[in-house]
Write a protein that holds these residues in place. Sequence first.
Motif, PDB file in Angstrom:
ATOM      1  N   ARG A   1     -29.647  33.894  -8.858  1.00 52.89           N
ATOM      2  CA  ARG A   1     -28.905  35.157  -8.948  1.00 52.89           C
ATOM      3  C   ARG A   1     -29.411  36.161  -7.910  1.00 52.89           C
ATOM      4  NH1 ARG A   1     -30.609  37.129 -13.517  1.00 52.89           N
ATOM      5  NH2 ARG A   1     -31.842  38.730 -12.529  1.00 52.89           N
ATOM      6  N   LEU A   2     -30.725  36.338  -7.834  1.00 54.11           N
ATOM      7  CA  LEU A   2     -31.292  37.288  -6.877  1.00 54.11           C
ATOM      8  C   LEU A   2     -30.970  36.890  -5.439  1.00 54.11           C
ATOM      9  CD1 LEU A   2     -34.729  37.829  -8.612  1.00 54.11           C
ATOM     10  CD2 LEU A   2     -33.005  39.605  -8.193  1.00 54.11           C
ATOM     11  N   TRP A   3     -31.069  35.634  -5.152  1.00 52.62           N
ATOM     12  CA  TRP A   3     -30.790  35.134  -3.805  1.00 52.62           C
ATOM     13  C   TRP A   3     -29.306  35.318  -3.482  1.00 52.62           C
ATOM     14  CZ3 TRP A   3     -32.294  34.829   0.731  1.00 52.62           C
ATOM     15  CH2 TRP A   3     -31.946  33.835   1.651  1.00 52.62           C
ATOM     16  N   ALA A   4     -28.422  34.977  -4.414  1.00 51.18           N
ATOM     17  CA  ALA A   4     -26.975  35.113  -4.187  1.00 51.18           C
ATOM     18  C   ALA A   4     -26.592  36.572  -3.970  1.00 51.18           C
ATOM     19  CB  ALA A   4     -26.197  34.526  -5.362  1.00 51.18           C
TER      20      ALA A   4
ATOM     21  N   LEU B   1     -33.183  25.473   2.395  1.00 55.00           N
ATOM     22  CA  LEU B   1     -32.004  26.169   2.886  1.00 55.00           C
ATOM     23  C   LEU B   1     -32.278  27.673   2.983  1.00 55.00           C
ATOM     24  CD1 LEU B   1     -29.117  25.954   3.849  1.00 55.00           C
ATOM     25  CD2 LEU B   1     -28.368  25.982   1.461  1.00 55.00           C
ATOM     26  N   GLN B   2     -33.013  28.202   2.033  1.00 55.48           N
ATOM     27  CA  GLN B   2     -33.384  29.609   2.063  1.00 55.48           C
ATOM     28  C   GLN B   2     -34.225  29.913   3.302  1.00 55.48           C
ATOM     29  OE1 GLN B   2     -36.244  31.079  -0.935  1.00 55.48           O
ATOM     30  NE2 GLN B   2     -34.708  32.653  -1.428  1.00 55.48           N
ATOM     31  N   VAL B   3     -35.215  29.079   3.566  1.00 51.38           N
ATOM     32  CA  VAL B   3     -36.081  29.269   4.734  1.00 51.38           C
ATOM     33  C   VAL B   3     -35.267  29.152   6.023  1.00 51.38           C
ATOM     34  CG1 VAL B   3     -38.001  28.256   6.043  1.00 51.38           C
ATOM     35  CG2 VAL B   3     -38.205  28.594   3.572  1.00 51.38           C
ATOM     36  N   LEU B   4     -34.367  28.190   6.091  1.00 48.55           N
ATOM     37  CA  LEU B   4     -33.524  28.034   7.283  1.00 48.55           C
ATOM     38  C   LEU B   4     -32.640  29.252   7.508  1.00 48.55           C
ATOM     39  CD1 LEU B   4     -32.360  24.311   7.176  1.00 48.55           C
ATOM     40  CD2 LEU B   4     -33.641  25.427   8.996  1.00 48.55           C
TER      41      LEU B   4
ATOM     42  N   LEU C   1     -24.354  30.421 -11.602  1.00 48.04           N
ATOM     43  CA  LEU C   1     -23.265  30.323 -12.571  1.00 48.04           C
ATOM     44  C   LEU C   1     -23.310  29.028 -13.367  1.00 48.04           C
ATOM     45  CD1 LEU C   1     -20.463  31.813 -10.310  1.00 48.04           C
ATOM     46  CD2 LEU C   1     -21.836  32.991 -12.048  1.00 48.04           C
ATOM     47  N   GLY C   2     -23.891  27.984 -12.775  1.00 46.41           N
ATOM     48  CA  GLY C   2     -23.962  26.702 -13.454  1.00 46.41           C
ATOM     49  C   GLY C   2     -25.287  26.450 -14.136  1.00 46.41           C
TER      50      GLY C   2
ATOM     51  N   LEU D   1     -23.591  28.503   3.259  1.00 47.34           N
ATOM     52  CA  LEU D   1     -24.077  27.324   2.521  1.00 47.34           C
ATOM     53  C   LEU D   1     -25.076  27.738   1.439  1.00 47.34           C
ATOM     54  CD1 LEU D   1     -24.617  24.732   5.396  1.00 47.34           C
ATOM     55  CD2 LEU D   1     -22.989  24.550   3.523  1.00 47.34           C
ATOM     56  N   ALA D   2     -26.017  28.606   1.822  1.00 44.62           N
ATOM     57  CA  ALA D   2     -27.022  29.074   0.862  1.00 44.62           C
ATOM     58  C   ALA D   2     -26.358  29.877  -0.259  1.00 44.62           C
ATOM     59  CB  ALA D   2     -28.070  29.918   1.575  1.00 44.62           C
ATOM     60  N   LEU D   3     -25.373  30.683   0.094  1.00 41.98           N
ATOM     61  CA  LEU D   3     -24.673  31.475  -0.907  1.00 41.98           C
ATOM     62  C   LEU D   3     -23.920  30.576  -1.880  1.00 41.98           C
ATOM     63  CD1 LEU D   3     -23.750  34.183  -2.052  1.00 41.98           C
ATOM     64  CD2 LEU D   3     -21.944  34.203  -0.321  1.00 41.98           C
ATOM     65  N   GLY D   4     -23.233  29.572  -1.363  1.00 44.95           N
ATOM     66  CA  GLY D   4     -22.521  28.636  -2.241  1.00 44.95           C
ATOM     67  C   GLY D   4     -23.462  27.920  -3.184  1.00 44.95           C
ATOM     68  N   LYS D   5     -24.588  27.483  -2.662  1.00 46.17           N
ATOM     69  CA  LYS D   5     -25.585  26.792  -3.490  1.00 46.17           C
ATOM     70  C   LYS D   5     -26.201  27.732  -4.525  1.00 46.17           C
ATOM     71  CE  LYS D   5     -28.734  23.020  -2.300  1.00 46.17           C
ATOM     72  NZ  LYS D   5     -28.742  22.596  -3.640  1.00 46.17           N
ATOM     73  N   ALA D   6     -26.464  28.972  -4.112  1.00 46.98           N
ATOM     74  CA  ALA D   6     -27.050  29.951  -5.031  1.00 46.98           C
ATOM     75  C   ALA D   6     -26.050  30.330  -6.133  1.00 46.98           C
ATOM     76  CB  ALA D   6     -27.491  31.188  -4.264  1.00 46.98           C
TER      77      ALA D   6
END
Length: 156
Positions: free
Chosen positions: A124-127, A45-48, A33-34, A23-28
């Motif tokens: 980008r960094l998170w993804a 979501l990152q903290v979770l 990209l958007g 989920l976090a990857l999709g959002k990131a």
Amino acid sequence: MAYPVVLFIHSWLRWAVVLLVLLALGKALRGWLGGGAWTPADRRLQVLAVSAFDTQMLLGMILYFGLSPFTPPALEGGLRASLSVPSLRFFSVEHPTLMLLALATVHVASALSQRAEAPVSRHRLWALGLLLAMLLVAFAIPWAGLSHGRPLFRGF
């Protein structure tokens, strides 16, 4: 008695970790990209995701250092001797090392993304961190069908 309980929780919590990370990857990826803004929901979501990873590692360490039947045989005969036995090598060296690297990657990516100024850079960094962490996790999972494999859905 504690070993099967902790192993059961560790086995099922992995799905929460995978779900939260995906989920976090999709959002990131969408934010990267958007060109989306970094929102409080992104941070939650990152903290979770990081917290689920941390909890999973804690359970794994409890298994490794206290409850696992694999660790004592791997360490009794010396680690060198256990490296020649694939299942002992996997559970005593490969699995914990790769998972620790994945956890470190998630923490570094989270910290770096928080320090980034631009929202796109944060995403980008998170993804990229999540992608690398999941690659490490994929190599560290005892997939069913391998000589040291375990069931994907463990029961008591």
